[in-house]
Design a protein around this motif. Structure first.
Motif, PDB file in Angstrom:
ATOM      1  N   THR A 134     -26.081 -43.590 -24.258  1.00 11.83           N
ATOM      2  CA  THR A 134     -25.923 -42.241 -24.785  1.00 11.83           C
ATOM      3  C   THR A 134     -24.672 -41.631 -24.185  1.00 11.83           C
ATOM      4  N   VAL A 135     -23.678 -41.377 -25.040  1.00 10.55           N
ATOM      5  CA  VAL A 135     -22.367 -40.952 -24.565  1.00 10.55           C
ATOM      6  C   VAL A 135     -21.920 -39.700 -25.316  1.00 10.55           C
ATOM      7  N   SER A 136     -21.627 -38.652 -24.557  1.00 15.63           N
ATOM      8  CA  SER A 136     -21.197 -37.394 -25.171  1.00 15.63           C
ATOM      9  C   SER A 136     -20.241 -36.678 -24.225  1.00 15.63           C
ATOM     10  N   GLY A 137     -19.881 -35.455 -24.589  1.00 19.43           N
ATOM     11  CA  GLY A 137     -18.976 -34.685 -23.748  1.00 19.43           C
ATOM     12  C   GLY A 137     -19.577 -34.301 -22.418  1.00 19.43           C
ATOM     13  N   GLY A 138     -20.894 -34.194 -22.364  1.00 20.35           N
ATOM     14  CA  GLY A 138     -21.546 -33.758 -21.134  1.00 20.35           C
ATOM     15  C   GLY A 138     -22.412 -34.806 -20.463  1.00 20.35           C
ATOM     16  N   HIS A 139     -22.681 -35.916 -21.134  1.00 22.14           N
ATOM     17  CA  HIS A 139     -23.604 -36.910 -20.592  1.00 22.14           C
ATOM     18  C   HIS A 139     -23.124 -38.329 -20.853  1.00 22.14           C
ATOM     19  N   THR A 140     -23.415 -39.198 -19.897  1.00 19.34           N
ATOM     20  CA  THR A 140     -23.246 -40.642 -20.065  1.00 19.34           C
ATOM     21  C   THR A 140     -24.454 -41.283 -19.413  1.00 19.34           C
ATOM     22  N   GLN A 141     -25.298 -41.922 -20.217  1.00 17.00           N
ATOM     23  CA  GLN A 141     -26.556 -42.451 -19.711  1.00 17.00           C
ATOM     24  C   GLN A 141     -26.885 -43.793 -20.365  1.00 17.00           C
ATOM     25  N   ILE A 142     -27.563 -44.649 -19.602  1.00 20.34           N
ATOM     26  CA  ILE A 142     -28.223 -45.822 -20.171  1.00 20.34           C
ATOM     27  C   ILE A 142     -29.714 -45.538 -20.112  1.00 20.34           C
ATOM     28  N   VAL A 143     -30.347 -45.503 -21.274  1.00 21.78           N
ATOM     29  CA  VAL A 143     -31.753 -45.096 -21.366  1.00 21.78           C
ATOM     30  C   VAL A 143     -32.593 -46.250 -21.888  1.00 21.78           C
ATOM     31  N   LEU A 144     -33.702 -46.524 -21.197  1.00 24.32           N
ATOM     32  CA  LEU A 144     -34.688 -47.490 -21.668  1.00 24.32           C
ATOM     33  C   LEU A 144     -35.676 -46.739 -22.554  1.00 24.32           C
ATOM     34  N   VAL A 145     -35.758 -47.132 -23.820  1.00 25.33           N
ATOM     35  CA  VAL A 145     -36.603 -46.439 -24.792  1.00 25.33           C
ATOM     36  C   VAL A 145     -37.804 -47.324 -25.125  1.00 25.33           C
ATOM     37  N   ARG A 146     -38.968 -46.923 -24.650  1.00 24.30           N
ATOM     38  CA  ARG A 146     -40.183 -47.710 -24.864  1.00 24.30           C
ATOM     39  C   ARG A 146     -40.913 -47.308 -26.142  1.00 24.30           C
ATOM     40  N   SER A 147     -40.766 -46.028 -26.526  1.00 25.23           N
ATOM     41  CA  SER A 147     -41.361 -45.537 -27.765  1.00 25.23           C
ATOM     42  C   SER A 147     -40.594 -44.277 -28.158  1.00 25.23           C
ATOM     43  N   HIS A 148     -41.001 -43.646 -29.251  1.00 26.82           N
ATOM     44  CA  HIS A 148     -40.302 -42.442 -29.697  1.00 26.82           C
ATOM     45  C   HIS A 148     -40.317 -41.340 -28.637  1.00 26.82           C
ATOM     46  N   LEU A 149     -41.339 -41.304 -27.811  1.00 28.33           N
ATOM     47  CA  LEU A 149     -41.482 -40.215 -26.842  1.00 28.33           C
ATOM     48  C   LEU A 149     -41.531 -40.704 -25.395  1.00 28.33           C
TER      49      LEU A 149
END
Length: 334
Positions: A134-149
């Motif tokens: 997830t890359v934007s003007g304010g954030h840079t993250q690697i996110v593990l997505v297990r489900s929608h929530l």
């Protein structure tokens, strides 16, 4: 359940409203704010005022385009954070008032989770679990997505986000705001190996972009002191070299996370995911590592209410509602 929802996004400098019905986006209206161009960046107070001017027309257009009456809505969703406090206040206050007047439930949405769930607006959708850069003007993250929530941040920037690095580098080169897209355009005709900029390697999956920004500043100062027209004469190559270094920094950690987590479902999200160099590199890595790669449509990369609506859809199904006491959180975490 086949919920019909109105969603509002006002976290930064786009005022947006979207209507979604049974998980299908019916409208997605976005009003951009050109006023910030003359200042070289977003001015929070001006952003808040523009949101106040735009929000009623944008919501009206979203309902009209979707051919949905207010009486048909089942809930109202809004971005609670992260973002600019004043900007968030406009969307939050409007959503609460709108919902209160119609007797509708409220759904508060995390902006960064919504960026990830933008992948479910159109097919194909990632399979769970997947990794999202997830890359934007304010954030840079690697996110593990297990489900929608169910999402977990594995790594993130410790200082500047990559979007800031793009825009600030572009500003150092004299490019107009927003500089990231212009830098990307110029990089397409440049040589990415001509100039070398540092690839910072933090512990784990974290990032740092302040060092490369300082390196670019020193590079520009040194070379323009010796040759005043250096930047203009070498602009495409400089842009290509900067972009290459930033993308290599991003991909280094993403490759590590994919390997150690044993995941081949890889997605990108956020405004910087519109960068053509990053998209091309991700596709190259997909071939190299056997990844299944998911890249959102351009209209769903930057801030928009369709992604807020999609997140709200899954929260509605899970019964995840908030109250009239909800307030913005500029530093809301995933």
């Amino acid at each position: 359940m086949n919920p019909t929802l109105l969603a509002i996004e006002s976290s930064c400098d786009e005022t947006s409203a979207s209507v979604i019905q049974n998980g299908r986006v019916l409208s997605n209206i976005v009003a951009t704010q050109a006023i910030h161009e003359q200042y070289g960046g977003v001015v929070p107070e001006l952003a808040s005022r523009a949101h106040q001017q735009n929000i009623i027309p944008v919501v009206s257009q979203a309902l009209q385009k979707a051919n949905i009456a207010k009486s048909q809505l089942d809930a109202v969703a809004f971005t609670r954070g992260p973002g600019l406090l004043g900007a968030l206040l406009v969307g939050c206050s409007f959503a609460k008032s709108f919902a209160l007047g119609l007797g509708l439930p409220l759904i508060e949405v995390n902006h960064m989770q919504a960026h990830i769930l933008a992948h479910f607006i159109e097919d194909p959708n990632p399979n769970f679990p997947f990794l999202c850069l997830t890359v934007s003007g304010g954030h840079t993250q690697i996110v593990l997505v297990r489900s929608h929530l169910d999402m977990q941040v594995l790594g993130q920037t410790t200082d500047d986000a990559v979007g800031e690095a793009f825009d600030k580098s572009a500003k150092l080169l004299g490019l107009p705001y927003p500089g990231g897209p212009m830098l990307d355009k110029l990089a397409a005709t440049g040589n990415p190996t001509r100039f070398q900029f540092p690839i910072v390697n933090m512990d784990g999956y974290d990032y740092s972009f302040s060092g490369i920004k300082t390196s670019i500043l020193n590079f520009v100062k040194k070379n323009t002191a010796a040759e005043p027209d250096f930047v203009q004469q070498n602009l495409p190559d400089i842009c290509a070299s900067i972009q290459s270094a930033l993308i290599q920094t991003l991909m280094k950690k993403l490759v590590l996370a994919a390997k150690e987590q044993g995941i081949k479902e890889i997605a990108i999200a956020g405004g910087v995911s519109a960068n053509s160099g990053l998209r091309a590199t991700l596709l190259e890595y997909a071939q190299k590592y056997g990844w299944n790669v998911y890249i959102p449509g351009f209209e769903y990369c930057t801030d928009n209410a369709a992604m807020i609506a999609m997140a709200a859809h899954y929260q509605f199904l899970a019964g995840d509602f908030t109250t009239q006491y909800a307030s913005p959180d500029p530093r809301l975490k995933v």
